[in-house]
Design a protein around this motif. Structure first.
Motif: not given
Ligand code: 1GP
Length: 259
Positions: A179, A133, A229-231, A26, A82, A181-183, A177, A207-209
């Protein structure tokens, strides 16, 4: 009535995900310049990412288009939007997750934003992938959860995630999806992923964490079709991290397929 038909990007994802879980990287266009986004996406693809998602909770304005263009020029894997709101749409992408935040307490995030965006999406012929979502604890206090006025699903209540997912399926959506939360300090529980996988026919995006190969492997083994995976990747060492994540998702998929 015309019989529904999957678009080319969704067909490709569904076929690939039937074989093994996919790794999505992401990119938040708010956080990155176009050149950097292109470089990260190219490194991610070379290291094993199966698709690139672009979007975030705070709109990037017109910069979104230049980020999407730079990524499209740098990779051959699907580039999928997204969107965090009606301004998260770009004709430069291959497709878009057409998401409804089903556990929002605001009708705007369930259907009004979608209604406002739909005519424009149809007009540019962008492939829309119908996706529920769902924000899972602790995602209620993340940017997506706060902005989206989410009534977060408690971690210990997988049956609520199943109920919302079944509702999504009966309404004709094809993906969910989950989620955190990011981070997020804790990603979506594996029990919840397993339950949604077991009791629905939806494609499951998680996603998220997810900030380690182990966390990715466990969720792929639990039945996720796509791990986002983003953060974790934003802090650098893209190749090394994506390569380990990709291996972990493949290993988890082998466990998933042996159920
Ligand atoms: C956030 O699910 C995504 O909307 C990705 O989360 O940044 O924690 O990887 P992360």
């Amino acid at each position: 009535m015309r019989a529904p038909k999957l678009g080319p990007v969704e067909s490709r994802l569904a076929e690939a995900a039937a074989e093994r879980a996919l790794l999505a990287v992401l990119i938040d266009p708010f956080n990155v310049e176009p050149n950097e986004a292109g470089r990260v996406a190219a490194e991610a693809e070379a290291a094993g990412a199966d698709l690139i998602l672009i979007g975030g909770s705070v709109g990037a304005g017109l910069k979104l288009h230049s980020v999407v263009r730079a990524v499209k020029e740098s990779v051959s894997v699907p580039v999928i939007l997204f969107p965090g709101n009606v301004d998260g749409v770009s004709p430069e992408a291959d497709a878009l997750l057409f998401m409804s935040l089903l556990n929002s307490s605001s009708t705007y995030w369930i259907v009004e934003a979608q209604a406002l965006a739909a005519p424009g999406i149809k007009a540019i012929g962008l492939e829309a992938i119908p996706t529920a979502y769902l924000i899972v604890e602790p995602g209620g206090s993340s940017a997506a959860g706060w902005v989206g006025r989410a009534w977060q699903i408690p971690r210990a209540k997988p049956e609520l995630a199943v109920a919302y997912s079944l509702a999504a399926e009966l309404m004709g959506m094809r993906w969910v999806y989950l989620e955190a939360g990011s981070g997020a300090a804790q990603p979506v529980p594996v029990e919840m992923v397993t339950a949604v996988r077991r009791y629905t026919g939806l494609g499951v995006i998680v996603g998220g964490g997810i900030r380690s190969p182990d966390l990715a492997r466990e969720r792929a083994a639990a039945g996720a079709d796509v791990i986002v995976v983003g953060t974790y990747i934003e802090s650098g060492e893209t190749s090394e991290k994506v390569s380990s994540l990709s291996e972990a998702v493949k290993e988890g998929s082998r466990l998933r397929n042996s159920f």
